[in-house]
Design an enzyme around this catalytic site. Sequence first.
Site, PDB file in Angstrom:
ATOM      1  N   ASP A  38       0.810  -1.219   0.000  1.00  0.00           N
ATOM      2  CA  ASP A  38       0.000   0.000   0.000  1.00  0.00           C
ATOM      3  C   ASP A  38       0.844   1.270   0.000  1.00  0.00           C
ATOM      4  O   ASP A  38       2.055   1.243   0.232  1.00  0.00           O
ATOM      5  CB  ASP A  38      -0.907   0.018   1.235  1.00  0.00           C
ATOM      6  N   LYS A  60      -3.393   3.069  -2.096  1.00  0.00           N
ATOM      7  CA  LYS A  60      -4.664   3.779  -2.018  1.00  0.00           C
ATOM      8  C   LYS A  60      -4.489   4.958  -1.060  1.00  0.00           C
ATOM      9  O   LYS A  60      -4.087   4.801   0.078  1.00  0.00           O
ATOM     10  CB  LYS A  60      -5.778   2.878  -1.494  1.00  0.00           C
ATOM     11  N   MET A 173      -7.812   8.899  10.031  1.00  0.00           N
ATOM     12  CA  MET A 173      -8.466   9.326   8.784  1.00  0.00           C
ATOM     13  C   MET A 173      -9.559  10.353   9.052  1.00  0.00           C
ATOM     14  O   MET A 173     -10.636  10.311   8.464  1.00  0.00           O
ATOM     15  CB  MET A 173      -9.043   8.100   8.047  1.00  0.00           C
TER      16      MET A 173
END
Length: 256
Positions: A38, A60, A173
């Site tokens: 990732d 991502k 996040m």
Amino acid sequence: MSQKIPKLTVVGAGPGDVDLITLKAIKVLKSADVVLYDALVNEELLDYINPNAEQIFVGKRRGCYRYQQEQINDLIVARAKSHGHVVRLKGGDPFIFGRGAEEMEYVANYGIETAMVPGISSSLAVPAYQNIPLTKRGSSESFWVITGTTKEHKLSNDVALAAKSNATVVVLMGMGKLPEIIKLFQQENKNNLPVAIIQNGTRTNEKVGIGTVDTIVEIVEKRELSNPAIIILGEVVNHRAILSEVKQDYSRVLMQ
């Protein structure tokens, strides 16, 4: 040559500092036939991969998807069947908002063996690197780790519940929802609650902003903090300042 047995191992790469990956994870990387990694994985870790293994970047980040999740799932199955041991290298711990469990379930439906190597979660390690404990006697008896953005791209309802508690609250996040998060804590009259925001935690380009519920949005703008970052709300944030003062006092004593 006998065909290799298909297998998936989901591996946690840790929060960013390459030294925080586990020995077990390194051993698994050396045995891989294919590694899918990732965007949040420190690329220095790629040096530990079996030199004969295929490396595929499936990174991502918000607003930038090289592969959709469904494509990643299909890619794991295809490579496991054609190559053998697939390692899915993911930042932090794959079972903490990392979708590692989803990938393992998908692959298991095809009769492919699965395994998991835990990683050091950024939710724990990033505050620790800034001398912020998530629990501390007299300050916090528990902590919440919450995703700032749900599958529906909304703020998790758990943030409102956490704001009512005395626990340390860690939001992953959540930078895009920071004003909403702050409003929930203001509604609970926690205007002076300490807040830390740490960008690129444990890495050489780490940036930190420290303030309170009422001041942190302005500090974020001034310091130009953005994703990937972690938000920590709680009295434990003050431990960082206390340690700094103790060190300064000790230095003054030594200089006398």
